[in-house]
Design a protein around this motif. Structure first.
Motif, short mmCIF file in Angstrom:
data_model
loop_
_atom_site.label_atom_id
_atom_site.label_comp_id
_atom_site.label_asym_id
_atom_site.label_seq_id
_atom_site.Cartn_x
_atom_site.Cartn_y
_atom_site.Cartn_z
N VAL A 29 0.85 -1.18 0.00
CA VAL A 29 0.00 0.00 0.00
C VAL A 29 0.89 1.23 0.00
N THR A 30 0.81 1.97 -1.08
CA THR A 30 1.52 3.23 -1.17
C THR A 30 0.53 4.28 -1.65
N ASP A 31 0.98 5.54 -1.71
CA ASP A 31 0.09 6.60 -2.15
C ASP A 31 -0.35 6.40 -3.60
N SER A 32 0.50 5.81 -4.42
CA SER A 32 0.18 5.67 -5.83
C SER A 32 -0.50 4.35 -6.18
N LEU A 33 -0.65 3.45 -5.22
CA LEU A 33 -1.21 2.13 -5.49
C LEU A 33 -2.48 1.94 -4.70
N THR A 34 -3.55 1.56 -5.39
CA THR A 34 -4.79 1.28 -4.68
C THR A 34 -4.87 -0.21 -4.41
N VAL A 35 -5.42 -0.57 -3.28
CA VAL A 35 -5.55 -1.98 -2.92
C VAL A 35 -6.84 -2.50 -3.53
N ARG A 36 -6.72 -3.60 -4.29
CA ARG A 36 -7.88 -4.19 -4.94
C ARG A 36 -8.21 -5.52 -4.26
N SER A 37 -9.49 -5.83 -4.23
CA SER A 37 -9.90 -7.12 -3.70
C SER A 37 -9.83 -8.16 -4.81
N ILE A 38 -10.08 -9.40 -4.46
CA ILE A 38 -10.09 -10.48 -5.46
C ILE A 38 -11.17 -10.22 -6.49
N PHE A 39 -12.29 -9.62 -6.08
CA PHE A 39 -13.38 -9.36 -6.99
C PHE A 39 -12.98 -8.30 -8.02
N ASP A 40 -12.30 -7.25 -7.56
CA ASP A 40 -11.81 -6.23 -8.48
C ASP A 40 -10.78 -6.82 -9.45
N GLU A 41 -9.93 -7.67 -8.93
CA GLU A 41 -8.89 -8.28 -9.74
C GLU A 41 -9.49 -9.18 -10.82
N LEU A 42 -10.51 -9.97 -10.47
CA LEU A 42 -11.14 -10.85 -11.44
C LEU A 42 -11.91 -10.07 -12.51
N ALA A 43 -12.45 -8.92 -12.15
CA ALA A 43 -13.25 -8.13 -13.08
C ALA A 43 -12.41 -7.31 -14.07
N LEU A 44 -11.09 -7.23 -13.84
CA LEU A 44 -10.24 -6.48 -14.76
C LEU A 44 -10.26 -7.12 -16.15
#
Length: 169
Positions: A29-44
């Motif tokens: 987790v940094t200022d430039s990186l958003t944390v995605r859940s597994i659901f967000d990752e699968l929907a990419l």
């Protein structure tokens, strides 16, 4: 046949939740990186790969997003159950003064981190001190670094151990 399908659905949900926690633990987790859940990752949408459509209750997504990484004493106030997880062993010895050393170290940990459960354990002939309740090994490793920074005198004795942990109901 009906019982088998419920069992399969339950295993799929558990696998999904565990995969989500692993993905979250691996992301920094940094200022430039958003944390995605597994659901967000699968929907990419990724070129050359298939598309996944997820239809689910918002309650499932909320559970994945709100799962604590470190379980504190306050989390356990409403009740708890046990599951497999990880703790940090800070001390283990069978010397003649092992009991007093274990009590002293446990008190040091409780003073430094009052919100985290710390226990003095005796399993003949060893006295040991374990702290924290972590769902994944990675989360325990992250916390052990802060413990080692706070207590460098006995940092070499600290390591992550598989253990039964208390989990809030």
């Amino acid at each position: 046949m009906r019982l088998r399908s419920y069992h399969t659905i339950g295993l799929a949900i558990i696998t999904l939740l565990m995969t989500a926690s692993t993905l979250r633990a691996q992301e920094s987790v940094t200022d430039s990186l958003t944390v995605r859940s597994i659901f967000d990752e699968l929907a990419l949408i990724k070129e050359g790969e298939g598309t996944v459509f997820i239809t689910q209750s918002p309650d499932i997504a909320a559970l994945v997003h709100n799962r604590p990484t470190l379980i504190t004493k306050d989390d356990l106030q409403a009740g708890y159950t046990y599951r497999s997880g990880y703790r940090i062993q800070v001390f283990s010895s069978n010397d003649t003064n092992a009991r007093s050393t274990a009590s002293h170290r446990a008190q040091q940990l409780k003073d430094a981190f009052p919100e985290i459960e710390t226990d003095v354990l005796y399993k003949a002939p060893f006295w040991s001190v374990r702290t924290g309740s972590f769902v994944t090994r990675e989360e325990a490793r992250d916390f052990i670094n802060s413990l080692k920074g706070r207590f460098p005198a006995f940092a070499r004795e600290m390591y992550v151990v598989p253990s039964k942990i208390k989990v809030p109901l």
